[in-house]
Design a protein around this motif. Structure first.
Motif, mmCIF file in Angstrom:
data_model
loop_
_atom_site.group_PDB
_atom_site.id
_atom_site.type_symbol
_atom_site.label_atom_id
_atom_site.label_comp_id
_atom_site.label_asym_id
_atom_site.label_seq_id
_atom_site.Cartn_x
_atom_site.Cartn_y
_atom_site.Cartn_z
ATOM 1 N N GLU A 4 -8.187 -85.528 127.093
ATOM 2 C CA GLU A 4 -8.099 -86.671 128.108
ATOM 3 C C GLU A 4 -6.647 -87.265 128.097
ATOM 4 O OE1 GLU A 4 -11.676 -89.278 128.853
ATOM 5 O OE2 GLU A 4 -11.979 -88.301 126.952
ATOM 6 N N LEU A 5 -5.909 -86.855 129.072
ATOM 7 C CA LEU A 5 -4.428 -86.912 128.907
ATOM 8 C C LEU A 5 -4.176 -87.972 130.068
ATOM 9 C CD1 LEU A 5 -1.429 -86.659 127.621
ATOM 10 C CD2 LEU A 5 -1.260 -84.530 128.841
ATOM 11 N N ASN A 6 -3.816 -89.556 129.973
ATOM 12 C CA ASN A 6 -3.474 -90.093 130.955
ATOM 13 C C ASN A 6 -4.609 -90.037 132.191
ATOM 14 O OD1 ASN A 6 -1.051 -91.020 129.604
ATOM 15 N ND2 ASN A 6 -0.014 -89.334 130.593
ATOM 16 N N ASP A 7 -4.151 -89.598 133.361
ATOM 17 C CA ASP A 7 -5.132 -89.362 134.214
ATOM 18 C C ASP A 7 -5.668 -88.037 134.560
ATOM 19 O OD1 ASP A 7 -2.937 -88.496 135.265
ATOM 20 O OD2 ASP A 7 -3.194 -89.156 137.099
ATOM 21 N N LYS A 8 -5.618 -87.201 133.569
ATOM 22 C CA LYS A 8 -6.101 -85.932 133.653
ATOM 23 C C LYS A 8 -7.273 -85.381 132.561
ATOM 24 C CE LYS A 8 -2.122 -83.564 135.768
ATOM 25 N NZ LYS A 8 -3.137 -83.160 137.026
ATOM 26 N N LYS A 9 -7.913 -84.515 132.867
ATOM 27 C CA LYS A 9 -9.087 -84.419 132.048
ATOM 28 C C LYS A 9 -9.121 -82.746 131.991
ATOM 29 C CE LYS A 9 -12.063 -88.320 132.203
ATOM 30 N NZ LYS A 9 -13.478 -88.646 132.482
ATOM 31 N N ILE A 10 -8.637 -82.115 130.754
ATOM 32 C CA ILE A 10 -8.485 -80.891 130.679
ATOM 33 C C ILE A 10 -9.601 -80.125 129.670
ATOM 34 C CG2 ILE A 10 -7.148 -78.744 130.183
ATOM 35 C CD1 ILE A 10 -4.674 -80.763 130.348
ATOM 36 N N LEU A 11 -10.290 -79.220 129.954
ATOM 37 C CA LEU A 11 -11.172 -78.526 129.157
ATOM 38 C C LEU A 11 -10.754 -77.491 128.633
ATOM 39 C CD1 LEU A 11 -14.164 -78.926 128.166
ATOM 40 C CD2 LEU A 11 -14.881 -77.185 129.759
ATOM 41 N N PHE A 12 -10.456 -77.408 126.976
ATOM 42 C CA PHE A 12 -9.772 -76.192 126.638
ATOM 43 C C PHE A 12 -11.115 -75.310 126.182
ATOM 44 C CE2 PHE A 12 -8.594 -73.885 122.733
ATOM 45 C CZ PHE A 12 -7.252 -73.523 123.318
ATOM 46 N N ASP A 13 -11.286 -74.126 126.648
ATOM 47 C CA ASP A 13 -12.089 -73.231 126.417
ATOM 48 C C ASP A 13 -13.708 -73.722 126.798
ATOM 49 O OD1 ASP A 13 -10.434 -70.993 125.836
ATOM 50 O OD2 ASP A 13 -10.841 -71.333 123.495
ATOM 51 N N THR A 14 -14.790 -72.782 126.662
ATOM 52 C CA THR A 14 -15.895 -73.102 127.027
ATOM 53 C C THR A 14 -17.069 -72.737 126.246
ATOM 54 O OG1 THR A 14 -16.343 -71.108 128.582
ATOM 55 C CG2 THR A 14 -15.225 -72.974 129.420
ATOM 56 N N GLY A 15 -16.921 -72.435 124.950
ATOM 57 C CA GLY A 15 -17.916 -72.175 123.896
ATOM 58 C C GLY A 15 -18.393 -70.948 124.388
ATOM 59 N N SER A 16 -19.638 -70.426 123.876
ATOM 60 C CA SER A 16 -20.501 -69.312 124.049
ATOM 61 C C SER A 16 -21.540 -69.397 124.855
ATOM 62 C CB SER A 16 -20.873 -68.755 122.745
ATOM 63 O OG SER A 16 -21.793 -69.839 122.035
ATOM 64 N N HIS A 73 -12.627 -63.639 124.721
ATOM 65 C CA HIS A 73 -13.633 -63.460 123.627
ATOM 66 C C HIS A 73 -14.942 -64.263 124.193
ATOM 67 C CE1 HIS A 73 -11.536 -61.655 120.034
ATOM 68 N NE2 HIS A 73 -11.367 -60.765 121.029
ATOM 69 N N TRP A 74 -16.225 -63.703 124.061
ATOM 70 C CA TRP A 74 -17.248 -64.426 124.490
ATOM 71 C C TRP A 74 -17.467 -65.652 124.099
ATOM 72 C CZ3 TRP A 74 -21.003 -65.724 121.072
ATOM 73 C CH2 TRP A 74 -21.002 -65.243 119.636
ATOM 74 N N ASP A 75 -16.999 -65.949 122.854
ATOM 75 C CA ASP A 75 -17.457 -67.429 122.410
ATOM 76 C C ASP A 75 -16.331 -68.607 122.874
ATOM 77 O OD1 ASP A 75 -15.474 -65.984 120.796
ATOM 78 O OD2 ASP A 75 -15.878 -67.238 118.930
ATOM 79 N N HIS A 76 -15.640 -68.037 123.957
ATOM 80 C CA HIS A 76 -14.618 -68.846 124.430
ATOM 81 C C HIS A 76 -14.935 -69.155 125.954
ATOM 82 C CE1 HIS A 76 -12.199 -69.804 120.650
ATOM 83 N NE2 HIS A 76 -12.843 -68.665 120.651
ATOM 84 N N ILE A 77 -15.507 -68.070 126.396
ATOM 85 C CA ILE A 77 -15.667 -68.060 127.914
ATOM 86 C C ILE A 77 -17.076 -68.251 128.424
ATOM 87 C CG2 ILE A 77 -13.386 -66.682 128.308
ATOM 88 C CD1 ILE A 77 -15.410 -64.443 128.990
#
Length: 232
Positions: free
Chosen positions: A27-39, A67-71
């Motif tokens: 969470e950065l100011n007014d932005k929300k960024i999801l980094f990778d999505t797990g498995s 890789h599968w554990d990030h997408i």
């Protein structure tokens, strides 16, 4: 700025489910960024809901590598919120990239280092055996690095970032890919780290995490699923 780990094989919050993989909300100011999505998308969604996080509020999803554990949770994210910008590595299947372009607002395919948004950068695809990109945020003339697995080497990632943006590294969080690394080599890597604060998790391995805690003391900030790290 705040970091919340939504998916990780290291436990932290007993109400959340740990599984192999990594995902972190920034969470950065007014932005929300999801980094990778797990498995696993269902586990990712359930963990987020228990923390009161609504994926419909996410602006951007950044995928470090293929890789599968990030997408693994990407489909679930898109079902919850197709109105997102996806920042994806060029190593994804060209057919998957084509399909993603039809499912979301925007897809940015990464090859080289670029500025993605105000004070938000990617290293571009770096490494040899496994190509990977790291996310970099500039805040108050300091750099914050988010690493998926650190396949190119965590020292190498830091060096690339510091040479490119020419500012000190305040914090690095994520996987460091040290799970099967001998302790003497881990010690050498730790000696050459540039970051002032650190959260090492996912594929870093318990041995390396223990050694980093000894070295960094109170500047080692615990990771694990559900960990929340406020900016400092």
């Amino acid at each position: 700025m705040k970091f919340t780990i939504l998916f990780d094989n290291f436990p932290y919050n007993a109400n959340l489910q740990p599984l192999w993989g990594f995902s972190c909300l920034i969470e950065l100011n007014d932005k929300k960024i999801l980094f990778d999505t797990g498995s696993n998308g269902r586990v990712l969604l359930n963990n987020a809901e228990k923390l009161g996080i609504d994926f419909k509020e996410i602006d951007m999803v950044f995928i470090s590598h293929n890789h599968w554990d990030h997408i693994g949770g990407l489909d679930t994210i898109i079902e919850e919120n197709p109105n997102i910008t996806l920042v994806v590595p060029n190593t994804l299947s060209k057919f998957l990239i084509r399909d993603l372009k039809s499912l979301v607002k925007q897809v940015i395919v990464i090859n080289d280092s670029i500025k993605i948004d105000n004070n938000i950068y990617t290293t571009g695809m770096i490494g040899s055996e496994v190509l990977e990109q790291a996310l970099v945020i500039e805040r108050n003339n300091k750099l914050y690095i988010i690493s998926g697995c650190g396949h190119p080497g965590i020292n190498y990632i830091e060096n690339i970032v510091s040479k490119s943006l020419k500012k000190p590294i305040k914090y690095i969080i994520g996987g460091f890919h040290l799970l099967n690394t001998p302790p003497l080599k881990i010690q050498e890597i730790i000696k050459n780290l540039k970051s002032e604060f650190i959260t090492a998790t996912h594929c870093t391995g318990e041995t390396a995490v223990g050694m980093l805690k000894i070295q960094y003391k109170n500047k080692f900030l615990n990771g694990g699923v559900g960990a929340e790290i406020d900016c400092f």
